[in-house]
Design an enzyme around this catalytic site. Structure first.
Site, mmCIF file in Angstrom:
data_model
loop_
_atom_site.group_PDB
_atom_site.id
_atom_site.type_symbol
_atom_site.label_atom_id
_atom_site.label_comp_id
_atom_site.label_asym_id
_atom_site.label_seq_id
_atom_site.Cartn_x
_atom_site.Cartn_y
_atom_site.Cartn_z
ATOM 1 N N LYS A 1 0.860 -1.191 0.000
ATOM 2 C CA LYS A 1 0.000 0.000 0.000
ATOM 3 C C LYS A 1 0.892 1.236 0.000
ATOM 4 C CE LYS A 1 -1.903 2.544 3.118
ATOM 5 N NZ LYS A 1 -1.824 3.872 2.449
ATOM 6 N N GLU B 1 9.399 0.957 11.324
ATOM 7 C CA GLU B 1 10.475 1.943 11.214
ATOM 8 C C GLU B 1 9.802 3.299 11.285
ATOM 9 O OE1 GLU B 1 12.449 4.779 10.196
ATOM 10 O OE2 GLU B 1 12.513 4.029 8.133
ATOM 11 N N CYS C 1 13.793 10.414 8.086
ATOM 12 C CA CYS C 1 13.525 10.057 9.479
ATOM 13 C C CYS C 1 14.753 10.109 10.384
ATOM 14 C CB CYS C 1 12.888 8.673 9.544
ATOM 15 S SG CYS C 1 13.802 7.418 8.623
ATOM 16 N N GLU D 1 9.572 15.561 16.498
ATOM 17 C CA GLU D 1 10.007 15.448 15.110
ATOM 18 C C GLU D 1 9.286 16.488 14.258
ATOM 19 O OE1 GLU D 1 10.950 11.872 12.021
ATOM 20 O OE2 GLU D 1 8.957 11.852 12.935
#
Length: 483
Positions: free
Chosen positions: A181, A255, A289, A388
């Site tokens: 997906k 992750e 990331c 973040e």
């Protein structure tokens, strides 16, 4: 007028199938803010069909029963077809998410090909079975590696091609089948992937692709026909997926996010360090990331480093991501741009000082751009230093001594990446050993296909890449033999 790329089918069971709904997803250019493509929005019935096709390919058609060499041959053909389309895939990703084309040509064009070939070669040299002497009673145990089954792979929008392949390549090499997906923002490039799989003659149902948002993702993750989930994305979404997989006792690789630190030691070369941080802290406009966005510098040289980092960010070329000279492109979507701008305003309200940037860049009146922004006078307790941001926003913090620097680096909910900058490599390795993180760089940061990558704490569970990434798609079975 922008020409739209309109796709009308889903790749399921090795063929192009009409979706069961007329609903579509729009792909919007982050440069022009215009729709550049449309893809069908899969329904739960489409997901069911994709999982059924993957299940049939795994058990009925015998993908899992092929020898490692036979699967490797398929993967090499797949890699060849993908390589022939690498420029198409790179430019498609750049048009979707604004990744600078110079980066996209490697990360989204070449790297997925390299990963397929790496895992094709690895599976041929990885023993399926080994025999061990039994303990405590005499005898022998056969320890066997078997494919887990059907994998639900959910990829993000920041590096859609390569992060999809982090999952697809080892899963297929292990003998698993996959339902992918893609992110709604970057659905177009997955069609290039499907076309390569079809041209390579990948057996029907081994790779299936369904488009959709969070609702389709939830249905896929919880589907009874799925045996493992592999996800890259936000920590918030990862927590939800983890809860579902925990309830189902289903293997999962997550992750997730990061807020990594760059530790600048007192012996570092300032010029080389600041030049290195341009990549280690701002790759893909900061939408990576593992970026080292918390920069820790000695108190005695704080002002000079803050000035140098400010100058580096102010000098970066901002603009059209299709231009080879562009270093900072737009953010991937209007929603994400607004989130990053809101985080900048939050940092300003917390009392931190903005030394460059702080909003949209001057002279650019459309597109989802944010100027590279540097915050000084930041406390490690501030939200801008702890949460973040996932954009071109850096915080520069002081430390008194090395122990404090390490404590500041470890004072984070995350643990994905990080860097240390020093003239003494062995000293840098000693620092790396003390940081609570899954990966770390000394005067540099990049991923190595042959070594594991992943996070600790809120940055995730499990590892991708390397032999460990292959093992994540295998069950271990012990077969006990009498003496």
């Amino acid at each position: 007028m922008t020409t739209e790329s309109v796709r009308t089918s889903l790749f399921i069971g090795g063929s192009w199938r009409a979706p069961t709904s007329d609903s579509t997803l729009a792909v919007v250019s982050p440069v022009t803010e215009q729709t550049i493509g449309r893809v069908p929005a899969a329904t739960t019935a489409d997901v069911d069909a994709a999982v059924h096709a993957a299940r049939l390919a795994f058990r009925g058609s015998g993908w899992r029963d092929l020898t490692p060499g036979e699967r490797a041959t398929h993967l090499h053909r797949f890699a060849d077809e993908l390589e022939a389309r690498s420029e198409d895939r790179a430019t498609t990703v750049t048009s979707e998410n604004g990744m600078p084309i110079a980066l996209a040509r490697f990360a989204e064009g070449a790297a997925p090909v390299q990963l397929l070939r790496y895992y094709a070669d690895l599976i041929e040299i990885t023993p399926v079975e080994e025999r061990r002497v039994s303990r405590p009673l005499p005898g022998t145990t056969v320890v066997r590696k078997e494919p887990i089954g059907v994998v639900a792979a959910i990829a993000p929008w920041n590096f859609p091609a390569v992060l999809s392949m982090f999952k697809i390549a080892p899963a297929l090499a292990a003998g698993c089948t996959v339902v992918l997906k893609p992110s709604p923002e970057t659905s177009l490039d997955s069609y290039v992937l499907a076309e390569a799989a079809e041209a390579a003659g990948l057996p029907a149902g081994v790779l299936n692709i369904v488009n959709g948002g969070a609702d389709i993702g939830r249905h896929l993750v919880a589907h009874p026909g799925v045996d493992k989930v592999a996800f890259t994305g936000s920590t918030a979404a990862g927590r939800e997926i983890g809860r579902i997989c925990g309830e189902l006792i289903r293997p999962v690789t997550l992750e997730l996010g990061g807020k990594s630190a760059a530790l600048v030691l007192d012996d570092a070369d300032p010029e080389q360090t600041v030049a290195g941080l341009a990549t280690a802290s701002l790759l893909n406009t900061g939408q990576t990331c593992y970026m080292s966005t918390r920069i820790l510098v000695p108190a005695g040289s704080y002002d000079s480093y803050l000035d140098a980092i400010t100058g580096m960010c102010a000098d970066l070329t901002i603009g059209d991501p299709m231009d080879e000279n562009t270093a900072i492109g737009p953010l991937a979507s209007a929603r994400h741009r607004d989130r990053v701008l809101a985080m900048i305003e939050r940092g300003r309200a917390e009392g931190a000082t903005i030394t460059t940037g702080g909003g949209t860049p001057a002279g650019i009146d459309r597109g989802f751009f944010v100027a590279p922004t540097v915050f000084g006078d930041v406390a490690n307790t501030a939200a801008i230093a702890r949460e973040e941001v996932f954009g071109p926003v850096l915080t520069v913090l002081r430390y008194r001594d090395l122990d404090e620097a390490i404590a500041l680096a470890n004072d984070s909910a995350y643990g994905l990446g990080g860097t240390v900058w020093t003239a003494d490599t062995e000293r840098g390795i000693d620092v790396a050993r003390r940081i609570e993180t899954g990966s770390f760089g000394v005067n540099y940061f990049n991923l190595d296909w042959g070594s594991p990558f992943g996070g600790v704490k809120a940055s995730g569970i499990g590892r991708e890449l390397g032999p460990e990434g292959l093992a994540a798609y295998q069950h271990l079975k012990s077969i006990f033999l009498a003496a």
